[in-house]
Design an enzyme around this catalytic site. Structure first.
Site, PDB file in Angstrom:
ATOM      1  N   TYR A 150       0.020   3.318   2.031  1.00 46.20           N
ATOM      2  CA  TYR A 150      -0.227   2.953   3.436  1.00 46.20           C
ATOM      3  C   TYR A 150      -0.601   4.184   4.252  1.00 46.20           C
ATOM      4  O   TYR A 150      -1.528   4.152   5.058  1.00 46.20           O
ATOM      5  CB  TYR A 150       1.026   2.296   4.034  1.00 46.20           C
ATOM      6  CG  TYR A 150       0.748   1.538   5.319  1.00 46.20           C
ATOM      7  CD1 TYR A 150       0.679   0.148   5.332  1.00 46.20           C
ATOM      8  CD2 TYR A 150       0.555   2.203   6.526  1.00 46.20           C
ATOM      9  CE1 TYR A 150       0.441  -0.559   6.500  1.00 46.20           C
ATOM     10  CE2 TYR A 150       0.302   1.523   7.693  1.00 46.20           C
ATOM     11  CZ  TYR A 150       0.247   0.133   7.678  1.00 46.20           C
ATOM     12  OH  TYR A 150      -0.011  -0.550   8.850  1.00 46.20           O
ATOM     13  N   HIS A 164       3.233   6.963  14.246  1.00 49.45           N
ATOM     14  CA  HIS A 164       4.265   6.079  13.717  1.00 49.45           C
ATOM     15  C   HIS A 164       4.795   6.642  12.405  1.00 49.45           C
ATOM     16  O   HIS A 164       4.029   7.101  11.558  1.00 49.45           O
ATOM     17  CB  HIS A 164       3.698   4.670  13.497  1.00 49.45           C
ATOM     18  CG  HIS A 164       3.521   3.905  14.776  1.00 49.45           C
ATOM     19  ND1 HIS A 164       4.215   2.759  15.062  1.00 49.45           N
ATOM     20  CD2 HIS A 164       2.748   4.159  15.857  1.00 49.45           C
ATOM     21  CE1 HIS A 164       3.866   2.320  16.262  1.00 49.45           C
ATOM     22  NE2 HIS A 164       2.977   3.153  16.761  1.00 49.45           N
ATOM     23  N   TYR A 219       5.604  -6.269  10.006  1.00 48.90           N
ATOM     24  CA  TYR A 219       4.944  -7.227   9.117  1.00 48.90           C
ATOM     25  C   TYR A 219       5.989  -8.255   8.712  1.00 48.90           C
ATOM     26  O   TYR A 219       6.991  -7.905   8.078  1.00 48.90           O
ATOM     27  CB  TYR A 219       4.414  -6.536   7.864  1.00 48.90           C
ATOM     28  CG  TYR A 219       3.216  -5.637   8.071  1.00 48.90           C
ATOM     29  CD1 TYR A 219       1.934  -6.075   7.755  1.00 48.90           C
ATOM     30  CD2 TYR A 219       3.365  -4.343   8.574  1.00 48.90           C
ATOM     31  CE1 TYR A 219       0.828  -5.253   7.916  1.00 48.90           C
ATOM     32  CE2 TYR A 219       2.270  -3.510   8.743  1.00 48.90           C
ATOM     33  CZ  TYR A 219       1.010  -3.972   8.416  1.00 48.90           C
ATOM     34  OH  TYR A 219      -0.082  -3.152   8.583  1.00 48.90           O
ATOM     35  N   PRO A 278      -7.262  -7.158   6.480  1.00 52.86           N
ATOM     36  CA  PRO A 278      -6.686  -6.142   7.379  1.00 52.86           C
ATOM     37  C   PRO A 278      -5.220  -5.824   7.153  1.00 52.86           C
ATOM     38  O   PRO A 278      -4.692  -4.920   7.799  1.00 52.86           O
ATOM     39  CB  PRO A 278      -6.892  -6.769   8.764  1.00 52.86           C
ATOM     40  CG  PRO A 278      -6.905  -8.246   8.516  1.00 52.86           C
ATOM     41  CD  PRO A 278      -7.564  -8.419   7.176  1.00 52.86           C
ATOM     42  N   LYS A 338      -6.794  -0.686   6.078  1.00 58.78           N
ATOM     43  CA  LYS A 338      -7.610   0.217   5.281  1.00 58.78           C
ATOM     44  C   LYS A 338      -9.092   0.251   5.643  1.00 58.78           C
ATOM     45  O   LYS A 338      -9.807   1.152   5.195  1.00 58.78           O
ATOM     46  CB  LYS A 338      -7.486  -0.143   3.790  1.00 58.78           C
ATOM     47  CG  LYS A 338      -6.096   0.082   3.227  1.00 58.78           C
ATOM     48  CD  LYS A 338      -5.687   1.509   3.367  1.00 58.78           C
ATOM     49  CE  LYS A 338      -4.213   1.721   3.138  1.00 58.78           C
ATOM     50  NZ  LYS A 338      -3.723   2.976   3.719  1.00 58.78           N
TER      51      LYS A 338
END
Length: 397
Positions: free
Chosen positions: A389, A74, A202, A293, A297
């Protein structure tokens, strides 16, 4: 029966299994002890996003065959709020990617590789107890098939999770716990339906957080924010899909529904210990820290720990103990950065229903929208998000 080895690894999750491979490739003897059955270990469903550093480490050690076949690369994530969806492109911002690859698949592959190597992995090891870790030659006592076994070793590695025995064996006063419990949980589902998105979504919605992830090109993984004490029995499949449609919906996009094969509610917390070492026992992964979550990580933190610890053990065998002496400080320095990122993502994207005053709740929500508008409108802010991220370096000086 009394046996001996160099490293006794307690726990056959991703941290323990990965450490075993790193040691095996350097011809360091080890034994892995696992309290659960093999079937239980293979059936645990956990995280599903690997940072660039985790992918690189697996590739470096030839452990990425299944990842290359089944992993989904991704290039970023979507942040969604007020009915608008914004893409954060990691490749453009920091030149890195993440890979969707379930922890369950990683454990299966690592365990299969241990089988191929003939590694000593003991399942259903009961009453595991590390003793003498403050001395020069620790012993791990355990029971297998009714017989008491003693495993003498140079080092004990506690990769046995939050509820494991290793952290609890550290004497009072030898360790401090820092913890935060969040007033919400995630209701997560696996659905036999192709993903409706190319990158993870998200979403902040007035009803609560929503997320669209995936496990493969045929299986979707989706989440909705719920109260942590809610019962999964109160959430029918129809109610779950309705909540997902509401929280993830935007004009011109459709969420495809399908059969739900697994659903559960997971509370959220942050947890870090003050030290990841006691004598010749070292903690790794969930035994030493847990993150909510939202920032993806947990699995990566475990891999980062064992990458650092394996190098320190190899340096020790070459006569250099500085890596072992600094392991806890270096692992925790990285972990606290990871904790702040996970907390930041969690606070920004979840509706704070626990705030008692309606005006204060509305203020909190509007400030979160403002925060998301800033992040998605600022190149510097998006670059910071992408850097964290996609993953911080595995070593911290």
């Amino acid at each position: 029966m009394r046996q001996s080895t160099s490293v006794a690894i307690i726990g056959a999750g991703p941290a323990g299994l990965m450490l075993g491979h790193l040691l095996a490739q350097a011809d360091v003897p080890f034994v892995i002890l696992e309290a659960q059955t093999r079937e239980h270990v293979l059936g645990r469903i956990r995280a599903g996003v690997l940072e660039q550093g985790s992918v690189d480490l697996l590739a470096e050690h030839g452990l990425d065959a299944d990842l290359r076949e089944r992993g989904l690369t991704h290039h970023g994530i979507y942040l969604q709020y007020e009915g608008q969806r914004h893409h954060v492109d990691f490749v453009d911002l920091v030149g890195r990617t993440v890979t969707v690859y379930g922890q369950q698949a990683l454990v299966k592959h690592l365990l299969a590789e241990h089988d191929r190597l003939g590694s000593h992995v003991v399942f259903e090891a009961e009453d595991v107890e590390p003793v003498g870790v403050a001395g020069s030659r620790p012993t791990v006592i355990y029971t297998k098939d009714g017989a008491t076994e003693e495993l003498e070793c140079d080092f004990v590695v506690g990769a046995d999770g939050y509820h494991g025995v290793c952290r609890r064996t550290i004497p009072d006063g030898g360790i401090e716990v820092f913890e935060r419990t969040y007033p919400f949980g995630w209701l997560g589902i696996l659905a036999d339906v192709p993903p409706s998105t190319d990158d993870l979504i998200y979403a902040l919605h007035r009803d609560g957080f929503g997320m669209h992830s995936m496990r493969s090109l045929e299986v979707s993984r989706l989440y909705v924010q719920v109260d942590p004490d809610e019962s999964i029995d109160d959430w029918s499949d129809a109610r779950i899909w309705d909540a997902l449609q509401t929280r993830l919906g935007v004009d011109g996009w459709e969420l495809t529904e399908g059969p739900i094969t697994e659903k559960s509610i997971t509370p959220m917390r942050s947890f870090v210990v003050s030290t990841m070492q006691h004598g010749r026992m070292f903690l790794a992964g969930d035994a030493g820290h847990i993150v909510p979550p939202t920032g993806a990580k947990g699995l990566n933190s475990a891999i980062a720990d064992v990458a650092l610890l394996a190098r320190a053990i190899l340096d020790h065998r070459a006569g250099d103990d500085s890596g072992l002496a600094r392991y806890s400080d270096r692992a925790l320095a990285r972990q606290w950065k990871v904790q702040q990122f996970s907390q930041w993502m969690t606070d920004m994207l979840h509706v704070h229903h626990e705030v008692p005053d309606a005006s204060a709740r509305a203020f909190r929500y509007r400030s979160q929208v403002g925060q998301l508008e800033y992040v998605t409108g600022s190149h510097a802010a998006m670059q910071s998000l992408a850097e964290q991220y996609a993953g911080l370096p595995f070593t911290t000086e």
